[in-house]
Scaffold this motif. Structure first.
Motif, PDB file in Angstrom:
ATOM      1  N   PHE A 121      39.385  32.739  33.731  1.00  0.00           N
ATOM      2  CA  PHE A 121      39.836  33.955  32.517  1.00  0.00           C
ATOM      3  C   PHE A 121      40.243  35.172  33.252  1.00  0.00           C
ATOM      4  CE2 PHE A 121      38.477  36.887  29.222  1.00  0.00           C
ATOM      5  CZ  PHE A 121      39.549  36.838  28.447  1.00  0.00           C
ATOM      6  N   HIS A 122      39.186  35.479  34.135  1.00  0.00           N
ATOM      7  CA  HIS A 122      39.232  36.718  34.975  1.00  0.00           C
ATOM      8  C   HIS A 122      40.498  36.939  35.846  1.00  0.00           C
ATOM      9  CE1 HIS A 122      36.116  39.619  33.799  1.00  0.00           C
ATOM     10  NE2 HIS A 122      35.548  38.512  33.067  1.00  0.00           N
ATOM     11  N   LEU A 123      40.850  35.610  36.809  1.00  0.00           N
ATOM     12  CA  LEU A 123      41.913  35.747  37.141  1.00  0.00           C
ATOM     13  C   LEU A 123      43.149  35.898  36.469  1.00  0.00           C
ATOM     14  CD1 LEU A 123      40.930  32.675  39.737  1.00  0.00           C
ATOM     15  CD2 LEU A 123      41.514  35.191  40.258  1.00  0.00           C
ATOM     16  N   ALA A 124      43.107  35.486  35.099  1.00  0.00           N
ATOM     17  CA  ALA A 124      44.508  35.729  34.445  1.00  0.00           C
ATOM     18  C   ALA A 124      44.369  37.146  33.890  1.00  0.00           C
ATOM     19  CB  ALA A 124      44.326  34.539  33.171  1.00  0.00           C
ATOM     20  N   PHE A 125      43.723  38.064  34.145  1.00  0.00           N
ATOM     21  CA  PHE A 125      43.770  39.272  33.541  1.00  0.00           C
ATOM     22  C   PHE A 125      45.052  40.144  33.813  1.00  0.00           C
ATOM     23  CE2 PHE A 125      39.134  40.708  32.299  1.00  0.00           C
ATOM     24  CZ  PHE A 125      38.995  39.764  31.470  1.00  0.00           C
ATOM     25  N   TRP A 126      45.459  39.767  35.076  1.00  0.00           N
ATOM     26  CA  TRP A 126      46.926  40.568  35.340  1.00  0.00           C
ATOM     27  C   TRP A 126      47.782  40.229  34.529  1.00  0.00           C
ATOM     28  CZ3 TRP A 126      43.095  39.561  38.842  1.00  0.00           C
ATOM     29  CH2 TRP A 126      42.772  40.596  39.549  1.00  0.00           C
ATOM     30  N   ARG A 127      48.137  39.010  34.317  1.00  0.00           N
ATOM     31  CA  ARG A 127      49.176  38.581  33.272  1.00  0.00           C
ATOM     32  C   ARG A 127      48.772  38.822  31.677  1.00  0.00           C
ATOM     33  NH1 ARG A 127      49.224  33.892  30.742  1.00  0.00           N
ATOM     34  NH2 ARG A 127      47.657  33.006  31.746  1.00  0.00           N
ATOM     35  N   LEU A 128      47.555  38.340  31.275  1.00  0.00           N
ATOM     36  CA  LEU A 128      47.146  38.583  30.059  1.00  0.00           C
ATOM     37  C   LEU A 128      47.166  40.032  29.466  1.00  0.00           C
ATOM     38  CD1 LEU A 128      43.876  36.318  29.826  1.00  0.00           C
ATOM     39  CD2 LEU A 128      46.152  35.834  28.787  1.00  0.00           C
ATOM     40  N   PHE A 129      47.019  40.935  30.414  1.00  0.00           N
ATOM     41  CA  PHE A 129      46.793  42.345  29.708  1.00  0.00           C
ATOM     42  C   PHE A 129      47.910  43.378  30.479  1.00  0.00           C
ATOM     43  CE2 PHE A 129      42.362  40.827  29.776  1.00  0.00           C
ATOM     44  CZ  PHE A 129      42.315  40.753  28.288  1.00  0.00           C
ATOM     45  N   GLY A 130      48.984  42.756  31.090  1.00  0.00           N
ATOM     46  CA  GLY A 130      49.957  43.362  31.886  1.00  0.00           C
ATOM     47  C   GLY A 130      49.459  44.419  32.697  1.00  0.00           C
ATOM     48  N   TRP A 131      48.569  43.910  33.626  1.00  0.00           N
ATOM     49  CA  TRP A 131      47.970  45.000  34.514  1.00  0.00           C
ATOM     50  C   TRP A 131      48.965  45.707  35.284  1.00  0.00           C
ATOM     51  CZ3 TRP A 131      42.449  43.244  36.590  1.00  0.00           C
ATOM     52  CH2 TRP A 131      41.511  43.562  35.460  1.00  0.00           C
ATOM     53  N   LYS A 132      50.142  45.071  35.761  1.00  0.00           N
ATOM     54  CA  LYS A 132      50.947  45.689  36.544  1.00  0.00           C
ATOM     55  C   LYS A 132      51.870  46.898  35.956  1.00  0.00           C
ATOM     56  CE  LYS A 132      55.001  44.970  39.455  1.00  0.00           C
ATOM     57  NZ  LYS A 132      55.842  43.949  40.080  1.00  0.00           N
ATOM     58  N   ARG A 133      51.795  46.747  34.635  1.00  0.00           N
ATOM     59  CA  ARG A 133      52.466  47.944  34.008  1.00  0.00           C
ATOM     60  C   ARG A 133      51.306  48.779  33.393  1.00  0.00           C
ATOM     61  NH1 ARG A 133      53.437  44.948  29.986  1.00  0.00           N
ATOM     62  NH2 ARG A 133      51.730  45.750  28.647  1.00  0.00           N
ATOM     63  N   ILE A 184      39.600  50.245  41.474  1.00  0.00           N
ATOM     64  CA  ILE A 184      38.441  49.981  41.011  1.00  0.00           C
ATOM     65  C   ILE A 184      38.629  48.800  39.935  1.00  0.00           C
ATOM     66  CG2 ILE A 184      36.244  50.686  39.848  1.00  0.00           C
ATOM     67  CD1 ILE A 184      36.757  53.531  41.349  1.00  0.00           C
ATOM     68  N   VAL A 185      39.359  48.963  38.968  1.00  0.00           N
ATOM     69  CA  VAL A 185      39.412  47.891  37.938  1.00  0.00           C
ATOM     70  C   VAL A 185      39.537  46.614  38.354  1.00  0.00           C
ATOM     71  CG1 VAL A 185      40.750  47.112  36.001  1.00  0.00           C
ATOM     72  CG2 VAL A 185      39.872  49.359  35.980  1.00  0.00           C
ATOM     73  N   GLN A 186      40.656  46.697  39.451  1.00  0.00           N
ATOM     74  CA  GLN A 186      40.983  45.086  40.018  1.00  0.00           C
ATOM     75  C   GLN A 186      39.851  44.859  41.021  1.00  0.00           C
ATOM     76  OE1 GLN A 186      45.552  44.787  40.677  1.00  0.00           O
ATOM     77  NE2 GLN A 186      45.044  47.072  40.993  1.00  0.00           N
ATOM     78  N   ILE A 187      39.298  45.437  41.603  1.00  0.00           N
ATOM     79  CA  ILE A 187      38.293  45.119  42.692  1.00  0.00           C
ATOM     80  C   ILE A 187      36.897  44.476  42.057  1.00  0.00           C
ATOM     81  CG2 ILE A 187      36.594  45.796  44.279  1.00  0.00           C
ATOM     82  CD1 ILE A 187      38.786  48.019  45.462  1.00  0.00           C
ATOM     83  N   LEU A 188      36.722  45.344  40.839  1.00  0.00           N
ATOM     84  CA  LEU A 188      35.491  44.889  40.031  1.00  0.00           C
ATOM     85  C   LEU A 188      36.005  43.358  39.484  1.00  0.00           C
ATOM     86  CD1 LEU A 188      34.309  48.095  38.482  1.00  0.00           C
ATOM     87  CD2 LEU A 188      33.076  46.981  40.210  1.00  0.00           C
TER      88      LEU A 188
END
Length: 126
Positions: A20-32, A44-48
């Motif tokens: 689930f945590h590995l999917a955060f980039w896609r699920l929450f649109g982290w790039k944007r 920090i958010v990505q490292i944590l």
């Protein structure tokens, strides 16, 4: 083997949260979304998040590979208690910081409580 079922469930719960945590980039649109914050906060958010994946994978692996040690040693029981408190704390943090009345948020809260219960089960049977 029946005795190890709770630890198998703990492992599955941990691996599911790692995925689930590995999917955060896609699920929450982290790039944007993370482009809107400063470099330090973005990092920090990505490292944590990646460190949480590492912890969940390590705990899940320990549950699979060392069930007797988790049940039968002071260190193993301490690690199980650590995870019980981790999930209780995560549940409290969910209520304090993520005040969103949405079915998915409530489902996650239930999964956090489930984590505390699952990691407590091996402690109750020793």
């Amino acid at each position: 083997m029946t005795q190890d079922l709770p630890l198998l469930l703990c492992a599955l719960h941990s691996f599911a949260f790692a995925a689930f945590h590995l999917a955060f980039w896609r699920l929450f649109g982290w790039k944007r979304e993370l482009a809107k914050v400063g470099l330090a906060t973005r990092a920090i958010v990505q490292i944590l998040n990646l460190r949480l994946v590492y912890v969940f994978m390590g705990i899940g692996t320990a549950c699979l590979l060392f069930p007797a040690e988790l049940r039968g040693t002071a260190l193993g029981r301490a690690l199980l208690w650590f995870m019980v408190v981790f999930w209780i704390g995560r549940t409290i943090e969910q209520v304090v910081f993520l005040r969103i009345n949405h079915a998915l948020v409530h489902a996650l809260t239930v999964l956090f409580v489930l984590g505390a219960v699952l990691f407590a089960l091996p402690l109750l049977s020793t």
